[in-house]
Every structure is written in structure tokens, then in C-alpha cells.
Design an enzyme around this catalytic site. Structure first.
Site, mmCIF file in Angstrom:
data_model
loop_
_atom_site.group_PDB
_atom_site.id
_atom_site.type_symbol
_atom_site.label_atom_id
_atom_site.label_comp_id
_atom_site.label_asym_id
_atom_site.label_seq_id
_atom_site.Cartn_x
_atom_site.Cartn_y
_atom_site.Cartn_z
ATOM 1 C CB SER A 190 -0.935 0.001 1.214
ATOM 2 O OG SER A 190 -0.210 -0.232 2.405
ATOM 3 C CG ASP A 214 2.884 -6.617 1.353
ATOM 4 O OD1 ASP A 214 2.608 -7.734 1.852
ATOM 5 O OD2 ASP A 214 2.039 -5.719 1.192
ATOM 6 C CE LYS A 254 0.226 -8.300 3.608
ATOM 7 N NZ LYS A 254 -0.212 -8.129 2.207
ATOM 8 C CD GLU A 262 -7.203 -5.695 1.010
ATOM 9 O OE1 GLU A 262 -6.054 -6.183 1.085
ATOM 10 O OE2 GLU A 262 -7.448 -4.583 0.506
HETATM 11 O O1 KIV Z 1 -0.211 -3.471 1.546
HETATM 12 C C1 KIV Z 1 -0.922 -3.431 2.550
HETATM 13 O O2 KIV Z 1 -0.972 -2.436 3.293
HETATM 14 C C2 KIV Z 1 -1.732 -4.601 2.861
HETATM 15 C C3 KIV Z 1 -2.818 -4.425 3.859
HETATM 16 C C4 KIV Z 1 -3.996 -3.794 3.211
HETATM 17 C C5 KIV Z 1 -3.175 -5.709 4.494
HETATM 18 O O3 KIV Z 1 -1.542 -5.622 2.289
#
Ligand code: KIV
Length: 268
Positions: free
Chosen positions: A47, A85, A113, A182
Site C-alpha cells: 500500500s 510485502d 507476506k 481483505e
Molecule cells: O499493503 C498493505 O498495506 C496490505 C494491507 C492492506 C493488508 O496488504
């Protein structure tokens, strides 16, 4: 505590009655402040692309950008688990997924993640096998927003719910310590939570349907006023305060120009 120990402690919260708290963080001060507040996990989410870098969605985010921001968060040396991420296109096969997860870990991530269920299970298994804890992400998958034509609610039909469970069980079998859900409708999120042996961490899934919640920091802080998701629950409204502080500064600086006739204070 090591990253794997922190991830195991979060996994052990399942059915403990102590919900898991997670916030996104993209820089050193936010990571330090959220950690001082006692957050369980800091997600350096992709994000980042939207709320920090100004892109329309997460599909523009590169691994280099993720590494840069993971490193900033890690410099806060948080007690919370730092999750990085894996950005779009960085986990096409198990070997590449492991190589790129290792790059996030080298920058300071303690877990990674990635998005998706069944089709990601072999990549999750390989990363876990390499000693890196993995958090799953099911339901609305922002990295697929262009294919899906928007941000849509998931788990609305029995077929969608069964697919989500199948994907979640594949991730569990591959070794995830938790799964972000989500934009899954509340009834389905609660049902998935009841079926899974690892914590579910909800966003846009209603209240008290998951074993924990994750929020995007700018939604919580009210510092990104141009788009606020309908499910966001701001606890602050920083945008007007930031504008007001800038206005006060502009007024103070512009109020008085220096005199053009100031004498030299130290004449020769
Ligand atoms: O990238 C992010 O902030 C996310 C959240 C919305 C879980 O994956």
C-alpha cells in the site's frame, strides 16, 4: 526475540482471546511510534505505492522500493514483528520467491507476506523451508485489482467461500503463521476464522470476525484525506493539522522580510 519466534508467538495467539494488532508502517518515525504504543506487528505493505508514493494502486511498486522502506522501518529496531510485502511479480516461482524474500530479510524484514491461495502454496512452502516466516493474504488481492476491475467484496457466494477455505488450507499446509483476510464479507470471514488453525487478520471484514486486525496507517491517522476506504476507522485527523501547521509556518516566514539596510555586526 528472533523473527521466527515473534511469528510463532503471533500464531500461538489463535483461540487465546487476545486479538492480534497490526498496522502498516513505511518509515522510521511511524515504526518507532507504533512500536512504543505496543503494536504486535508492523506491515511494510505495498500500500506504500498508494499512500506514500502516489501511485493509483499497488501494481507499480517494485522490490527495490519495498527494500528501501523495510530498511527504514527496521532501523527503528521494533519489538513488533516486521513483515515485508513481496511486491507484484516478485514471486513467480519458488526459487525467485525465496531469493526475493531473502532480500527483504537482508533489509530487516522478519517475515514476508504475499497474495493468493492455492497457486502460491509452493512458493510459501519454499520460503518457509528457507527459514522465513510467511503471512498469507486472501480475499481481495490488491495486486490483482486491474484484472478484477476494482476492489470487490469476497466470499459472497458458497462457491467463493469454499474457494477461500481451500486456498487458506493450502497456505496453512505450506506453513503460514497467519493469514490476512481483505474485504471478505463478515459472515464468511467469521466462518473462515473458525475453520483455520492460524490467526486470521482482517481488514474490511467487519468487526470481531477475525483473530486480529490490520489497518493502513494513513487510514488510522487521517493523513491521506483524498481516499478513505468505507471501512476505515480513523482515530486521528492529521490532514487539517498538517495543513494548518504549514499555513502557520508560511505566515510566520512571510510576515517580515529582512531589512535591506542591516549593518555588518563584525566590521573589520
Ligand atoms: O499493503 C498493505 O498495506 C496490505 C494491507 C492492506 C493488508 O496488504
Amino acid at each position: 526475540m528472533s523473527g521466527p519466534d515473534k511469528a510463532a508467538a503471533i500464531a500461538a495467539r489463535k483461540n487465546s482471546g487476545a486479538p492480534v494488532t497490526m498496522l502498516t508502517a513505511y518509515d522510521y518515525p511511524a515504526a518507532r511510534l507504533f512500536d512504543e504504543a505496543g503494536i504486535d506487528a508492523l506491515l511494510v505493505g505495498d500500500s506504500l505505492g498508494m499512500v506514500v508514493l502516489g501511485y493509483p494502486d499497488t501494481t507499480h511498486v517494485t522490490l527495490e522500493q519495498m527494500i528501501h522502506h523495510v530498511a527504514a522501518v527496521a532501523r527503528a529496531k521494533p519489538r513488533a514483528l516486521v513483515i515485508g510485502d513481496l511486491s507484484i511479480g516478485t514471486y513467480p516461482d519458488p526459487a525467485t520467491a525465496v531469493a526475493n524474500a531473502r532480500k527483504l530479510v537482508a533489509a530487516g524484514a522478519e517475515a514476508v507476506k504475499l497474495e493468493g491461495g492455492l497457486r502460491q502454496a509452493d512458493k510459501v512452502r519454499a520460503i518457509v523451508h528457507a527459514g522465513i516466516p510467511v503471512c498469507g493474504h486472501l480475499g481481495m488481492l490488491p495486486q490483482r485489482v486491474l484484472e478484477e476491475g476494482g476492489y470487490k467484496k469476497k466470499g459472497k457466494t458458497p462457491e467463493q467461500s469454499a474457494d477461500l477455505l481451500e486456498g487458506a488450507l493450502a497456505l496453512v499446509d505450506a506453513g503460514v503463521f497467519a493469514i490476512v483476510l481483505e474485504s471478505v464479507i463478515p459472515a464468511t470471514a467469521a466462518w473462515l476464522t473458525s475453520q483455520l488453525p492460524v490467526p486470521t487478520i482482517g481488514i474490511g471484514c467487519g468487526e470481531h470476525t477475525c483473530d486480529g486486525e490490520v489497518a493502513v496507517a494513513t487510514d488510522l491517522l487521517g493523513s491521506y484525506p483524498w481516499f478513505v476506504p468505507p471501512f476505515a476507522k480513523p482515530e486521528a485527523n492529521l490532514a487539517p493539522q498538517i495543513r494548518d501547521a504549514a499555513k502557520a509556518y508560511i505566515q510566520r516566514v512571510s510576515a517580515k522580510a529582512p531589512s535591506p539596510q542591516t549593518p555588518n555586526p563584525a566590521p573589520e
